[in-house]
Design an enzyme around this catalytic site. Sequence first.
Site, PDB file in Angstrom:
ATOM      1  N   SER A 241       1.017 110.581  13.344  1.00 29.15           N
ATOM      2  CA  SER A 241       0.347 110.739  11.807  1.00 29.15           C
ATOM      3  C   SER A 241      -0.998 110.413  12.127  1.00 29.15           C
ATOM      4  O   SER A 241      -2.127 110.930  11.235  1.00 29.15           O
ATOM      5  CB  SER A 241       1.309 109.937  10.908  1.00 29.15           C
ATOM      6  OG  SER A 241       2.462 110.496  10.669  1.00 29.15           O
TER       7      SER A 241
ATOM      8  N   HIS B 122       7.617 114.908  14.309  1.00 34.14           N
ATOM      9  CA  HIS B 122       8.797 114.544  13.480  1.00 34.14           C
ATOM     10  C   HIS B 122       9.892 115.721  13.013  1.00 34.14           C
ATOM     11  O   HIS B 122      10.883 115.403  13.340  1.00 34.14           O
ATOM     12  CB  HIS B 122       8.324 114.163  12.030  1.00 34.14           C
ATOM     13  CG  HIS B 122       7.426 113.028  11.803  1.00 34.14           C
ATOM     14  ND1 HIS B 122       6.228 112.906  11.246  1.00 34.14           N
ATOM     15  CD2 HIS B 122       7.566 111.644  12.231  1.00 34.14           C
ATOM     16  CE1 HIS B 122       5.664 111.504  11.263  1.00 34.14           C
ATOM     17  NE2 HIS B 122       6.515 110.880  11.903  1.00 34.14           N
TER      18      HIS B 122
ATOM     19  N   LYS C 115       1.653  99.216   6.865  1.00 31.97           N
ATOM     20  CA  LYS C 115       0.720 100.135   6.661  1.00 31.97           C
ATOM     21  C   LYS C 115       0.274 100.727   5.467  1.00 31.97           C
ATOM     22  O   LYS C 115       1.231 101.050   4.618  1.00 31.97           O
ATOM     23  CB  LYS C 115       0.952 101.399   7.582  1.00 31.97           C
ATOM     24  CG  LYS C 115       1.388 101.323   9.055  1.00 31.97           C
ATOM     25  CD  LYS C 115       1.928 102.662   9.626  1.00 31.97           C
ATOM     26  CE  LYS C 115       2.838 102.612  10.609  1.00 31.97           C
ATOM     27  NZ  LYS C 115       3.305 104.040  11.022  1.00 31.97           N
TER      28      LYS C 115
ATOM     29  N   ARG D 246       8.148 107.397  21.589  1.00 28.87           N
ATOM     30  CA  ARG D 246       7.137 108.304  22.243  1.00 28.87           C
ATOM     31  C   ARG D 246       6.904 107.470  23.465  1.00 28.87           C
ATOM     32  O   ARG D 246       6.243 107.917  24.308  1.00 28.87           O
ATOM     33  CB  ARG D 246       6.037 108.615  21.668  1.00 28.87           C
ATOM     34  CG  ARG D 246       6.185 109.398  20.169  1.00 28.87           C
ATOM     35  CD  ARG D 246       5.089 109.451  19.341  1.00 28.87           C
ATOM     36  NE  ARG D 246       5.068 108.052  18.745  1.00 28.87           N
ATOM     37  CZ  ARG D 246       4.035 107.715  17.670  1.00 28.87           C
ATOM     38  NH1 ARG D 246       3.359 108.688  17.061  1.00 28.87           N
ATOM     39  NH2 ARG D 246       3.980 106.634  17.160  1.00 28.87           N
TER      40      ARG D 246
HETATM   41  O1  PNS Z   1       7.051 106.081  10.242  1.00 30.57           O
HETATM   42  P1  PNS Z   1       6.942 104.730  10.319  1.00 30.57           P
HETATM   43  O2  PNS Z   1       5.820 104.117   9.501  1.00 30.57           O
HETATM   44  O3  PNS Z   1       7.249 104.212  11.880  1.00 30.57           O
HETATM   45  O4  PNS Z   1       8.329 104.146   9.426  1.00 30.57           O
HETATM   46  C1  PNS Z   1       8.750 102.773   9.479  1.00 30.57           C
HETATM   47  C2  PNS Z   1       9.705 102.653   8.341  1.00 30.57           C
HETATM   48  C3  PNS Z   1       9.403 103.153   6.943  1.00 30.57           C
HETATM   49  C4  PNS Z   1      10.778 103.373   8.913  1.00 30.57           C
HETATM   50  C5  PNS Z   1      10.068 101.185   7.936  1.00 30.57           C
HETATM   51  O5  PNS Z   1       8.865 100.465   7.696  1.00 30.57           O
HETATM   52  C6  PNS Z   1      10.944 100.929   7.070  1.00 30.57           C
HETATM   53  O6  PNS Z   1      12.257 100.928   7.290  1.00 30.57           O
HETATM   54  N1  PNS Z   1      10.709 100.547   5.626  1.00 30.57           N
HETATM   55  C7  PNS Z   1      11.556 100.472   4.624  1.00 30.57           C
HETATM   56  C8  PNS Z   1      11.652  98.809   4.611  1.00 30.57           C
HETATM   57  C9  PNS Z   1      12.352  98.119   5.519  1.00 30.57           C
HETATM   58  O7  PNS Z   1      13.508  98.265   5.482  1.00 30.57           O
HETATM   59  N2  PNS Z   1      11.741  97.509   6.499  1.00 30.57           N
HETATM   60  C10 PNS Z   1      12.563  96.593   7.264  1.00 30.57           C
HETATM   61  C11 PNS Z   1      12.798  97.492   8.476  1.00 30.57           C
HETATM   62  S1  PNS Z   1      13.131  96.319   9.827  1.00 30.57           S
END
Ligand code: PNS
Length: 159
Positions: free
Chosen positions: A127, A16, A40, A89
């Site tokens: 992570s 990150h 998650k 990745r």
């Molecule tokens: O690090 P991650 O877990 O891959 O990040 C995913 C994240 C937090 C960017 C995604 O779940 C997100 O944008 N969450 C906020 C809620 C949202 O907007 N969800 C719709 C995305 S299409």
Amino acid sequence: MKAIFPGSFDPITLGHLDLIRRAAAICDELFVAVLINPDKESVFPLQERLDMVKSACGGFPGVQVLTFTGLLVDLARELGAGLIVRGVRGGNDLENETAMAWANTAMLPGLETIFLPASNGLGGVSSSLVRQIARFGGDLSAFVPAGAAEMVRARFHDT
Ligand code: PNS
């Protein structure tokens, strides 16, 4: 252009951090957003994830770290950001990230997403890998920024 680097950062990794540094170099202003991933269950509470990200990159020029509990598109609207930056990745990431980018642009037309490939050597860092190593007391120095390593260790020693 104002950009957002969003993630759940559960916890932040050197992968990150590398992406944040590279994204900051190509954007005028970068907001690193610690968000909730509804898919998650996080191991680290939101405040702890925010503290770890701040300790790792809070001092980078042009970078601000924040948290938000809603949709990424609502945060983009609030900040006036027109660009999302995500790291990939490999093939699986690309597929998932493309679906997320489509959804975000459908909800907020004009919002663009760009993908940065993980740097050579960091493509295997995640992570979930860090959580496994920490759970069994392994050396985290090749995976987690120095400032965050103690917080990661503490969470697993306390549970
Ligand atoms: O690090 P991650 O877990 O891959 O990040 C995913 C994240 C937090 C960017 C995604 O779940 C997100 O944008 N969450 C906020 C809620 C949202 O907007 N969800 C719709 C995305 S299409």
